[in-house]
Design a protein around this motif. Structure first.
Motif, mmCIF file in Angstrom:
data_model
loop_
_atom_site.group_PDB
_atom_site.id
_atom_site.type_symbol
_atom_site.label_atom_id
_atom_site.label_comp_id
_atom_site.label_asym_id
_atom_site.label_seq_id
_atom_site.Cartn_x
_atom_site.Cartn_y
_atom_site.Cartn_z
ATOM 1 N N GLY B 375 0.817 -1.203 0.000
ATOM 2 C CA GLY B 375 0.000 0.000 0.000
ATOM 3 C C GLY B 375 0.855 1.258 0.000
ATOM 4 N N GLU B 376 0.229 2.333 0.429
ATOM 5 C CA GLU B 376 0.889 3.630 0.531
ATOM 6 C C GLU B 376 1.409 3.796 1.949
ATOM 7 N N TYR B 377 2.558 4.456 2.066
ATOM 8 C CA TYR B 377 3.182 4.598 3.387
ATOM 9 C C TYR B 377 3.700 6.002 3.623
ATOM 10 N N LYS B 378 3.664 6.373 4.888
ATOM 11 C CA LYS B 378 4.400 7.551 5.347
ATOM 12 C C LYS B 378 5.585 7.022 6.137
ATOM 13 N N LEU B 379 6.787 7.449 5.722
ATOM 14 C CA LEU B 379 8.013 7.036 6.407
ATOM 15 C C LEU B 379 8.588 8.294 7.044
ATOM 16 N N SER B 380 8.977 8.210 8.328
ATOM 17 C CA SER B 380 9.409 9.449 8.978
ATOM 18 C C SER B 380 10.422 9.200 10.097
ATOM 19 N N ALA B 381 11.227 10.208 10.324
ATOM 20 C CA ALA B 381 12.180 10.191 11.448
ATOM 21 C C ALA B 381 12.543 11.623 11.770
ATOM 22 N N ASP B 382 12.472 11.949 13.032
ATOM 23 C CA ASP B 382 12.868 13.290 13.474
ATOM 24 C C ASP B 382 12.191 14.406 12.688
ATOM 25 N N GLY B 383 10.911 14.236 12.418
ATOM 26 C CA GLY B 383 10.190 15.301 11.728
ATOM 27 C C GLY B 383 10.411 15.341 10.222
ATOM 28 N N LEU B 384 11.280 14.482 9.705
ATOM 29 C CA LEU B 384 11.453 14.393 8.248
ATOM 30 C C LEU B 384 10.585 13.256 7.732
ATOM 31 N N THR B 385 9.969 13.469 6.592
ATOM 32 C CA THR B 385 9.057 12.415 6.094
ATOM 33 C C THR B 385 9.227 12.169 4.603
ATOM 34 N N ALA B 386 8.652 11.029 4.168
ATOM 35 C CA ALA B 386 8.521 10.706 2.736
ATOM 36 C C ALA B 386 7.254 9.879 2.567
ATOM 37 N N SER B 387 6.614 9.999 1.405
ATOM 38 C CA SER B 387 5.474 9.140 1.068
ATOM 39 C C SER B 387 5.912 8.174 -0.018
ATOM 40 N N GLU B 388 5.628 6.916 0.175
ATOM 41 C CA GLU B 388 6.062 5.909 -0.800
ATOM 42 C C GLU B 388 4.977 4.860 -0.989
ATOM 43 N N SER B 389 4.953 4.333 -2.192
ATOM 44 C CA SER B 389 4.118 3.174 -2.471
ATOM 45 C C SER B 389 4.993 1.949 -2.299
ATOM 46 N N LEU B 390 4.656 1.076 -1.357
ATOM 47 C CA LEU B 390 5.485 -0.099 -1.081
ATOM 48 C C LEU B 390 4.686 -1.348 -1.437
ATOM 49 N N THR B 391 5.067 -1.964 -2.560
ATOM 50 C CA THR B 391 4.250 -3.089 -3.060
ATOM 51 C C THR B 391 5.078 -4.267 -3.556
ATOM 52 N N ASP B 392 6.408 -4.116 -3.589
ATOM 53 C CA ASP B 392 7.180 -5.236 -4.151
ATOM 54 C C ASP B 392 8.459 -5.467 -3.360
ATOM 55 N N GLU B 393 9.301 -6.354 -3.880
ATOM 56 C CA GLU B 393 10.492 -6.784 -3.130
ATOM 57 C C GLU B 393 11.748 -5.991 -3.512
ATOM 58 N N GLY B 394 11.636 -5.113 -4.508
ATOM 59 C CA GLY B 394 12.830 -4.409 -5.007
ATOM 60 C C GLY B 394 13.456 -3.460 -3.974
ATOM 61 N N GLU B 395 14.737 -3.247 -4.105
ATOM 62 C CA GLU B 395 15.412 -2.296 -3.204
ATOM 63 C C GLU B 395 15.004 -0.869 -3.531
ATOM 64 N N LEU B 396 15.099 -0.011 -2.521
ATOM 65 C CA LEU B 396 14.608 1.351 -2.707
ATOM 66 C C LEU B 396 15.483 2.307 -1.899
ATOM 67 N N VAL B 397 15.696 3.480 -2.455
ATOM 68 C CA VAL B 397 16.345 4.550 -1.692
ATOM 69 C C VAL B 397 15.279 5.606 -1.413
ATOM 70 N N VAL B 398 15.135 5.969 -0.143
ATOM 71 C CA VAL B 398 14.108 6.937 0.244
ATOM 72 C C VAL B 398 14.784 8.151 0.878
ATOM 73 N N THR B 399 14.413 9.304 0.358
ATOM 74 C CA THR B 399 14.952 10.539 0.929
ATOM 75 C C THR B 399 13.906 11.170 1.836
ATOM 76 N N LEU B 400 14.242 11.325 3.106
ATOM 77 C CA LEU B 400 13.323 11.974 4.043
ATOM 78 C C LEU B 400 13.594 13.473 4.032
ATOM 79 N N LYS B 401 12.535 14.242 3.894
ATOM 80 C CA LYS B 401 12.690 15.700 3.822
ATOM 81 C C LYS B 401 11.820 16.396 4.856
#
Lengths: 401, 401
Positions: B375-401
């Motif tokens: 599904g759709e996800y909010k990924l966050s740490a220390d007030g920085l966030t990213a929105s990503e669609s996570l649906t498969d096994e592939g590797e991913l680089v996520v930039t939190l802003k």
């Protein structure tokens, strides 16, 4: 019932070999064959071919030929090729040619079916089974072209992929390809092998399932020439209402309709709770006098209704003699070869009531108007003759020689 | 039951805006939407749009939005365009956009159906009816593209040409063109108007009729995106066995399956002798405590079976609240808007048991392995966030802003 679509009226000018009009002469107009296909299972011609001058089969097949102009011959894969690579071609070809010589149109039945299928196919994977199925079609359809140009191409597809009485090669490939996918592959091959052949889809299922299947096939471009409808009535006559209802539903496609496997029995009827007719196995199933009268009446009503329907082109009775499929009293003749009331009734319909044997007199320019049932004719006067196919309203010049 | 196909496990490298790995940090992983479509009739959003701040509909639709990410809106021709040339576009567009803003995927239902059809069509000949049907498809499918990209294109075709309760324009043209012919014409038009749309064939008939119809359509090249199966169970829960049998049969095409119209009731069930559910007209059809417990159990079993099947992509419950179609106690909420056990059960499944809300800790290079429901996800740490669609096994680089 209106049967005018089975008849023609035609203005014909008769001339002699020098091109002079034959004026003021009586012309004999004798029908020699029907355009309509009055058919029957022709399996009994095979023992005749094998046994030569056997009296029983000779008499049996002669009474067959006194009514029918159309016969079904068996190409069940499991019988036709009991051992892989050894098909029964010789016997079938001999029988088919014998019938052809007697002016009988022959249909082969069937090219693809899950029942009476070759057991040896089951050792192969699905891809190989399909390949061998297509090769068989090529072998039979190409090999018999000119002798057999009409085929029940694929039989009983509504139940084919869910048939679960026993494992078989054709159910396996139908499951994999789906009904319409398999029909298309099989028909395309048959059509490729004999583009002039009449190709039938055939089923005992006359429900909405079969309607939707035909609809899908036609939209998918399957080259179906005619719709085959089985009507085994071991559990009792359908009756006019059901027959007309079936005709109405399957007429909507505008394709010719063939009643491919008709059965009405002259004994006790099979109990209604039997679902698969093959489950009714009896040692004796006698024909009775009352049953024979009933059978004749039911066959007569049915043939009259079907003959009156413009899209019906053929009716085939499945068994000519009693004791064939399911040991049923399903024939026109009893086991001893004697004729039942149904035989006499049908012969009268086909060769008398719906048959033309008349004469006309030409005018001073050799013209006469001829009317009759559509079919083949011998026209003659003073020992001069001509053979003509008379099926439409167009004018014709006929030279008697 | 195995539901691993609904889940992903993924190695993600987290970076900051400067491109440096975020090492040794706890990352919040919060699901914001499902890939699976948990749907419901969204008809109740229309009075909300019309009435504005109505408390009843506000509360009702808010509890709707607490579970569902997918809604069906009504495009019944007879209601959508009561007077020829005056479609209800404004209200439908407003409602659809409102839902879209709430992250809800919208489906229009239906583009072609013989029921709730426009009576004014009947004054035209068949050619004109078909022309107007195709124009309507163009108007709706093109007009709503980008807001509604999923349609129940044609509804209940198995019965369409033989529907005999009353005369209507669509049965007339289906009789003339045949089932597959009409489906193909209708689908081709819808596909032409929005090539990216998800196009469904939808039926309550789950018999072999519908299987053969789909088979024919696919072989005829009809661009069906997904198979729609109705499951109105006013006469009692199908049960696991029937549900699995239906799934198995309709899986053979390899297409996605949508349960488009699901109903399980929380009161007395409708007698079995009723054939057309519409014939059961009652003034009162109370929900009962025992019925509500039973409904919750049955819905739970059904959703678990469907969620476990790899080809099922969507389940839509037909009525959100009691007293809608047939006045049945068919909702997740009672007429007063209060929540039934089924509501609580489904909310727990969709937003708790099958929902991911977790955290992971990155390694020294910023990598962490994340698992969860697709599904759709909010990924966050220390007030920085990213929105990503996570649906498969592939590797991913996520930039939190």
């Amino acid at each position: 019932m209106d049967i005018s679509h089975r008849q023609f009226t035609k203005k014909i000018q008769f001339k002699d070999a020098l091109g002079n009009p034959i004026a003021g002469k009586a012309i004999r107009v004798e029908q020699t064959n029907h355009s309509f296909l009055f058919g029957c299972g022709a399996f009994d011609f095979m023992p005749l071919m094998m046994k030569g001058d056997d009296d029983y089969y000779k008499q049996l097949t002669e009474s067959w030929l006194d009514i029918f102009n159309y016969g079904t011959l068996p190409f069940y894969w499991g019988n036709y090729e009991r051992e892989e690579g050894k098909p029964e071609k010789e016997l079938l070809m001999k029988t088919a040619k014998y019938l052809q010589d007697k002016n009988v149109k022959v249909k082969g039945h069937p090219l693809c079916w899950h029942t009476v299928c070759a057991d040896w196919l089951m050792k192969y994977d699905n891809e190989t089974i399909l390949k061998k199925q297509l090769e068989r079609i090529d072998r039979e359809v190409t090999g018999f072209a000119g002798v057999i140009d009409m085929w029940d191409v694929i039989n009983e597809v509504v139940i084919m992929p869910i048939f679960d009485k026993y494992d078989n090669a054709i159910t396996r490939i139908c499951k994999e390809k789906g009904r319409v996918g398999l029909i298309k592959t099989i028909f395309d091959k048959a059509h490729e092998c004999n583009p002039n052949a009449t190709l039938l889809l055939n089923d005992f299922n006359t429900s909405i399932n079969y309607e939707i299947l035909i609809d899908g096939c036609l939209n998918a471009g399957v080259p179906i020439s005619a719709i085959g409808i089985q009507s085994h009535q071991h559990q009792g006559y359908w009756g006019r209402e059901k027959l007309e209802e079936v005709l109405e539903r399957f007429s909507s496609f505008g394709l010719p309709i063939h009643f491919t496997e008709n059965t009405l029995i002259s004994g006790e009827i099979m109990p209604a709770h039997i679902v698969d007719l093959n489950d009714w196995q009896v040692d004796e199933w006698p024909t009775t006098p009352e049953g024979e009268e009933r059978q004749a009446k039911e066959i007569e009503e049915m043939y009259r209704i079907l003959f009156a329907h413009p899209l019906v082109e053929a009716i085939t009775t499945w068994d000519f003699k009693d004791g064939a499929w399911l040991n049923a009293p399903s024939g026109y003749v009893r086991k001893d070869g004697s004729q039942k009331p149904s035989y006499k009734m049908l012969k009268n319909l086909v060769r008398n009531e719906w048959w033309t044997n008349t004469s006309v007199t030409t005018d001073e320019n050799g013209f006469a108007t001829v009317s009759g049932f559509k079919g083949e004719y011998k026209l003659s006067a003073d020992g001069l003759t001509a053979s003509e196919s008379l099926t439409d309203e167009g004018e014709l010049v006929v030279t008697l020689k």
